[in-house]
Design a protein around this motif. Structure first.
Motif, short mmCIF file in Angstrom:
data_model
loop_
_atom_site.label_atom_id
_atom_site.label_comp_id
_atom_site.label_asym_id
_atom_site.label_seq_id
_atom_site.Cartn_x
_atom_site.Cartn_y
_atom_site.Cartn_z
N HIS A 113 5.42 -9.93 -19.72
CA HIS A 113 6.41 -8.83 -19.04
C HIS A 113 5.59 -7.68 -18.52
CE1 HIS A 113 6.81 -8.17 -23.55
NE2 HIS A 113 7.17 -6.91 -23.08
N ASP B 226 16.63 -7.69 -22.37
CA ASP B 226 15.67 -6.57 -22.36
C ASP B 226 15.28 -6.34 -23.87
OD1 ASP B 226 15.29 -6.96 -19.76
OD2 ASP B 226 16.73 -5.35 -19.23
N THR C 6 14.97 -11.80 -22.48
CA THR C 6 15.05 -11.55 -20.85
C THR C 6 16.40 -11.05 -20.62
OG1 THR C 6 15.11 -13.69 -19.92
CG2 THR C 6 13.22 -12.96 -20.33
N SER D 175 15.13 -18.26 -18.60
CA SER D 175 15.64 -17.10 -19.34
C SER D 175 15.58 -17.28 -21.06
CB SER D 175 17.10 -16.90 -18.79
OG SER D 175 17.92 -18.10 -19.43
N TYR E 156 9.82 -10.45 -15.67
CA TYR E 156 9.27 -11.32 -16.56
C TYR E 156 8.58 -12.56 -16.09
CZ TYR E 156 12.48 -8.64 -19.80
OH TYR E 156 12.99 -7.77 -20.58
#
Length: 533
Positions: free
Chosen positions: A47, A136, A133, A129, A122
């Motif tokens: 990320h 956060d 993500t 996902s 990301y």
């Protein structure tokens, strides 16, 4: 121990026992998926900070000319010590002067930077996902991610203790069915959790039932198996855990979205709840809790399923009372948690077994929390470990078939400690490349845990087996809690945590010497059976 005579009459390993295992094995496979689920649903992808000129869809090509994304990234994100884009900071303003420094890396520490105030971008090549993500959980919020696994472990700790006591009081089957319902509801709801706090709460609830879904399935099978076949049956059931690891790696490869994966490994528990109606309650438990009539019905049911005709003529209440006279007399006294420590022989066994479990848990979780050192594809990694654990369990079965329990457990625990020590001599720079060296302790660890579990099952009496399992879970969770804390001492000596991980199973192996041998002996049913030995 007189129950073995009744078990031989109705069949100690027949069609009924096979059906009981068929009903239990799929459930065991999915429960191990629940325990290892955060390896995938909480994976941390690569990320970086969200950048206006690079990630804003409203910015047109005319606004940035013909600059490539790599160039825009260079002027927007500072580089870390490995010359990779920083994960948690960005330049306060685009640094256009960096475009003219071709092939050089200037000192940019004096340039103004700021945290990722607009969020993160990301890498979704491996996972579409994850909970990381979704909410956060990176940079300043990365300390929240371990709360999920902590909540699940805390649930296993509390649930194992409470439901273990309830299983000895109300029966294995009824508590198992309740835990299957609880796990199905909590796991399914977790897939739709709208926020992180609710997700952690649901995972805690799942942890409460997961450990009991495993242990009660175990007991409903093992307590119907004759002594000569226990090692083979326990090996087969342990392989269900290995198959679950392989299955989880395959499912995570197919379902890259964390909510979908959470749902896929939770919905089948509604099916297991329906199928559990065909499980048969442990007649051992029924008889030693002063319910001989119900125990007799279950024995006759098992005999008919094993193909024995007119069993009522040979197996009746008079014969049962004559065979189990001592156990029925002992059943008149209600047992409590304190009974585990009231008599000298059982107290000695419990304390020694708890220490061994604690000593085994420290390297187990110490290795698991450092999986990043393996440097392997996470999906393939999960499958490989599943295959390795299955193979080592069959290897351990060969040892248990030809050796006594004590030397087998001592051998695997000492090998585990020595393999960890051997890895310390692999140079730090080669550890990521030498995958075979780094994963060597893991299969030995599985052999150590499995052989100890066989020995443990044969040492604890049926009357308090579920309670002892719940209490033993406290020792395992204590080791699990201590393992990550040990890594903090690495600032003083980098090898010190690994020395402790290695020494603890060696000490546990030495303690095994003070426990009795159980090979080919019947399971003890009452506390008096333990004291008579």
């Amino acid at each position: 121990m007189a129950f073995e005579e009744l078990l031989n009459e109705v069949g100690g390993l027949g069609k009924f026992q096979i059906l009981q295992m068929v009903l239990a094995l799929p459930c065991l496979m999915l429960t191990i998926c629940q325990i290892l689920l955060e390896n995938f649903t909480a994976a941390i992808p690569a990320h970086r900070c969200w950048v206006h000129i690079l990630d804003n869809d409203t910015v047109s090509d005319n606004d940035t000319g013909t600059l490539s994304p790599d160039v825009l990234l260079r002027i927007s994100i500072p580089l870390d010590s490995n010359l990779k884009p920083e994960k948690c900071h960005r330049f306060l303003h685009p640094q256009w002067q960096l475009l003219h420094l071709s092939g050089t890396f200037p000192n940019v520490t004096d340039l103004d930077t700021e945290p990722c105030v607009d969020g993160w971008v990301y890498d979704r090549s491996s996972f579409s996902s994850t909970i990381v993500t979704e909410w956060d959980l990176v940079c300043d919020y990365q300390s929240q991610k371990p709360l999920v696994q902590f909540a699940f472990m805390a649930g296993m700790l509390l649930g194992g203790f409470i439901y273990g006591c309830l299983s000895d009081r109300f029966g294995r089957k009824v508590i198992l069915r309740w835990c299957l319902l609880q796990l199905a509801i909590s796991g399914t709801c977790a897939a739709f959790a709208p926020n992180f706090l609710l997700y952690c709460s649901l995972r805690f609830w799942s942890g409460c039932s997961t450990v009991v879904a495993m242990s009660n399935n175990w007991m409903l099978v093992i307590e119907w198996i004759r002594s000569q076949s226990k090692a083979w049956v326990i090996t087969l059931m342990n392989c269900a855990f290995s198959m679950g690891q392989i299955m989880l790696g395959a499912l995570a490869l197919v379902f890259r979205d964390w909510r979908t994966l959470q749902l896929v490994v939770s919905l089948p528990f509604f099916v297991f709840l329906f199928l559990s109606r065909w499980l048969v309650e442990s007649a051992r438990w029924l008889i030693i809790t002063n319910k001989p009539e119900e125990g007799l019905k279950e024995l006759q049911k098992v005999a008919r399923r094993n193909g024995l005709k007119n069993i009522e003529a040979t197996l009746n209440m008079e014969g049962l009372r004559a065979t189990m006279q001592e156990e029925l007399e002992a059943a008149r006294t209600k047992t409590t948690l304190l009974d585990l420590f009231r008599t000298p022989n059982l107290r000695k066994r419990i304390c020694l077994l708890f220490f061994v479990r604690f000593a085994n848990a420290i390297p187990f979780y110490g290795i698991f929390i450092n999986l990043q050192y393996f440097g392997s594809n996470i999906f393939l990694f999960q499958v490989i470990f599943g295959i390795l654990t299955a193979s080592v369990r069959f290897a351990a079965l060969l040892f248990l078939s030809h050796m006594d329990r004590r030397p087998t457990v001592m051998l695997f625990m000492c090998l585990l400690g020595l393999s960890i020590l051997a890895n310390m001599f692999v140079p730090q720079g080669e550890r990521r490349q030498t995958l075979g060296e780094r994963k060597r302790p893991f299969p030995i660890l599985q052999g150590s845990q499995w052989s100890h579990f066989v020995h443990y099952t044969e040492l604890i009496p049926t009357l308090v087996r579920a309670t002892a399992s719940g209490l033993e879970n406290l020792a395992a969770r204590g080791g699990a809690t201590l393992a990550p804390l040990l890594m903090t001492v690495a600032v003083y000596l980098p090898t010190l945590p690994w020395i402790i991980y290695a020494v603890s199973p060696i000490l546990g192996g030495l303690v095994i010497f003070f426990l009795p041998e159980t090979r080919n002996l019947p399971l003890p049913d009452t506390i008096q059976d333990v004291e008579n030995e």
